[in-house]
Scaffold this active site. Sequence first.
Site, mmCIF file in Angstrom:
data_model
loop_
_atom_site.group_PDB
_atom_site.id
_atom_site.type_symbol
_atom_site.label_atom_id
_atom_site.label_comp_id
_atom_site.label_asym_id
_atom_site.label_seq_id
_atom_site.Cartn_x
_atom_site.Cartn_y
_atom_site.Cartn_z
ATOM 1 N N GLU A 156 -9.247 -7.160 -19.931
ATOM 2 C CA GLU A 156 -8.635 -7.988 -18.938
ATOM 3 C C GLU A 156 -9.587 -8.728 -17.944
ATOM 4 O OE1 GLU A 156 -6.129 -5.421 -16.494
ATOM 5 O OE2 GLU A 156 -5.494 -6.843 -15.399
ATOM 6 N N GLU A 186 1.885 8.740 -7.798
ATOM 7 C CA GLU A 186 2.533 8.597 -6.318
ATOM 8 C C GLU A 186 4.075 8.603 -6.473
ATOM 9 O OE1 GLU A 186 0.247 6.725 -7.816
ATOM 10 O OE2 GLU A 186 0.826 4.678 -7.698
ATOM 11 N N LYS A 232 17.690 -6.530 24.949
ATOM 12 C CA LYS A 232 18.600 -7.772 24.636
ATOM 13 C C LYS A 232 19.504 -7.469 23.300
ATOM 14 C CE LYS A 232 17.863 -10.847 27.254
ATOM 15 N NZ LYS A 232 18.608 -10.712 28.430
ATOM 16 N N LYS A 273 27.542 -2.534 25.703
ATOM 17 C CA LYS A 273 27.673 -3.858 24.921
ATOM 18 C C LYS A 273 27.690 -4.126 23.612
ATOM 19 C CE LYS A 273 25.275 -7.009 28.554
ATOM 20 N NZ LYS A 273 23.969 -7.547 28.849
ATOM 21 N N GLY A 324 -4.292 -2.205 -9.853
ATOM 22 C CA GLY A 324 -4.704 -3.385 -9.776
ATOM 23 C C GLY A 324 -4.637 -4.334 -10.976
ATOM 24 N N ARG A 327 -0.736 -2.661 -19.356
ATOM 25 C CA ARG A 327 -0.947 -3.380 -20.564
ATOM 26 C C ARG A 327 -2.189 -2.989 -21.392
ATOM 27 N NH1 ARG A 327 3.175 -7.099 -20.644
ATOM 28 N NH2 ARG A 327 3.511 -8.121 -18.468
ATOM 29 N N LYS A 369 15.714 -0.873 7.296
ATOM 30 C CA LYS A 369 17.184 -0.545 6.650
ATOM 31 C C LYS A 369 17.043 0.401 5.635
ATOM 32 C CE LYS A 369 18.155 -4.732 5.542
ATOM 33 N NZ LYS A 369 18.228 -5.299 4.301
ATOM 34 N N HIS A 408 0.831 6.795 -12.909
ATOM 35 C CA HIS A 408 0.879 6.654 -11.110
ATOM 36 C C HIS A 408 1.305 7.862 -10.816
ATOM 37 C CE1 HIS A 408 -0.053 2.192 -10.926
ATOM 38 N NE2 HIS A 408 0.433 2.478 -12.055
ATOM 39 N N CYS A 437 -4.800 4.272 -12.534
ATOM 40 C CA CYS A 437 -4.547 3.194 -13.234
ATOM 41 C C CYS A 437 -5.670 2.330 -13.677
ATOM 42 C CB CYS A 437 -3.120 2.533 -12.918
ATOM 43 S SG CYS A 437 -2.368 1.387 -14.441
HETATM 44 N N1 GLN Z 1 -4.338 -4.237 -14.968
HETATM 45 C C1 GLN Z 1 -4.348 -2.951 -15.683
HETATM 46 C C2 GLN Z 1 -3.458 -2.829 -17.119
HETATM 47 O O1 GLN Z 1 -2.495 -3.913 -16.848
HETATM 48 C C3 GLN Z 1 -3.941 -1.804 -14.877
HETATM 49 C C4 GLN Z 1 -2.402 -2.015 -14.151
HETATM 50 C C5 GLN Z 1 -2.449 -0.825 -12.982
HETATM 51 O O2 GLN Z 1 -3.006 -0.657 -12.527
HETATM 52 N N2 GLN Z 1 -1.129 -0.569 -12.960
HETATM 53 O O3 GLN Z 1 -3.583 -1.850 -17.873
#
Ligand code: GLN
Length: 548
Positions: free
Chosen positions: A406, A510, A188, A224, A355, A463, A17, A508, A382
């Site tokens: 982290e 992207e 179908k 149909k 990540g 963060r 969609k 980012h 990131c």
């Molecule tokens: N975990 C990392 C942070 O919080 C990277 C965050 C991410 O890759 N978007 O800073």
Amino acid sequence: MVKYVFITGGVLSSVGKGIVTSSVGKMLQTKGIKVTAIKVDPYVNVDAGTMNPYMHGEVYVTDDGGETDLDLGWYERFLDLNLTMDNNVTTGMVYKSVIEKERKGNYLGSCVQIVPHVTDEIKRRIQNVARKSGVDVVLTECGGTVGDIEGLPFLEAIRQMRLEKGYEDTLYIHVALVPILDVTKEMKTKPLQHSVNELRRIGIQPDMIVARSREMINKEARRKIALFGTIPENAVFCSFNVESVYEVPIILHKQGMGDFIAQRLNLSSRKPQWSEWEKFVEIILHPRNKINIALVGKYAGLADSYVSMNEAFKHAGAICQTSVSLDYLEAERFERQPKTLESLKNYDGIFVPYGFGPRGSEGKVAAIRLARENNIPFLGICYGFQLAVVEFARHVCGMKDANSTEINASTPFPVIDLIPEQHGVKIKGGTMRLGAHKIKIKAETVAYSLYLSEEIYERHRHRYEVNPFYKPTLLKHGLVFSGQSVDGKRMEILELSNNFFFFASQFHGEFKSRPTKPDPEYYGFVKSCLERKLGKTAPKLVANRSVD
Ligand code: GLN
């Protein structure tokens, strides 16, 4: 007068969609009609930020810091728009504001109900986007499938909008799956018929139906669908399987869908212009070269977790006439079986995406080390950026067990640490460092050669960040921070000048990549992978980021 197009889905979710909605927008745009798109999501989360990308797919980030459904990414890519957090409406948001208003006493004396209070709030939000964006047509895609309990208030709200806005200013498009039986090859239409009935039960009669099927539907299926859907046969369209999603607007346009919508809504339009889009699709379908990239990640089992990255590689590949094949590799595997790391040497490039949390982080650090020591092109985004700093600190600066707090709160060298403003943040939803922030680019760096500008705005979601305490040591050992916040406290881009291409960003790229305007960092990486593979120079990225 703004017009409203509503897109609902039947039979199954994930029938595309979002792509149909984006394609409708594209068809209208090529005719000179201004559009915007809204996604309404029936889940109770206030935004997508608190959902696991492994279950729900990537969290998309808008310029204004919205953490949204990934369909907004498709709208932005197809329509080359910068949307806002208002373009994603969820049950959580709607109820939150209705309850807040109730507590303030805005509805004093009344019994607060789904109809009219909740439905009014949904309509208010849709019309607010219409007013602010100043477009001719607002597309509203309803998440989920007709018949879902949680989608009912949204369908009721869009039903009421026909009454309020009138027939000529509203249009309902229903997208539903038409399975083809393997053995008899029969198409179908019964499940689609049932989903139309379900929609009618709510009070919505679709004006157009898009059959989503493996192949173009035959005459009988069309007859149909029209008969049971109570629409003319020329209001039935088919979104069949194609090699690239970017072909979908073209195949629907060829069936006359853009003209049909423009006429039905009485929109004045010009002859559609497709040349730039067609050129891009042509390259995507017939690339001259191919590169293989290893994506070393944590959510490798679900391609939708990295959808914007995947698309950014396609856009960057197109400009280099190259198809980019991504192998999704689980970082944890390199921890359990370190010998498998060697296989990374067979790739043209190594990519470490975003990540969260410790799982797989050591595998990623090992992959980054292999890229750096073997001069394999590397791009980190990131978390990938942060772990590249960890890797450099450990193996080049000699800071044994350096880490991000982290991952290890008691590391002796916390080279990546919580952003100062994040200390004391207890609420998890919507509190990361989000959205577009200004970045200064250093002259005579790889970053400058890619962005061709001293100042850029890129989107963030994190963060943690480089701990400025370690900046002098990292610099002394040769790490270049070629992009930094305006005050120089926040590290945004790193690169290594002696490597073929070793580049990573805290932001980012992207999210701002578009089919004919690839993102510079993805372009730089793809170009380097290709040059290393072919041993010659790849096509240059022109300053305005468009395909030449
Ligand atoms: N975990 C990392 C942070 O919080 C990277 C965050 C991410 O890759 N978007 O800073």
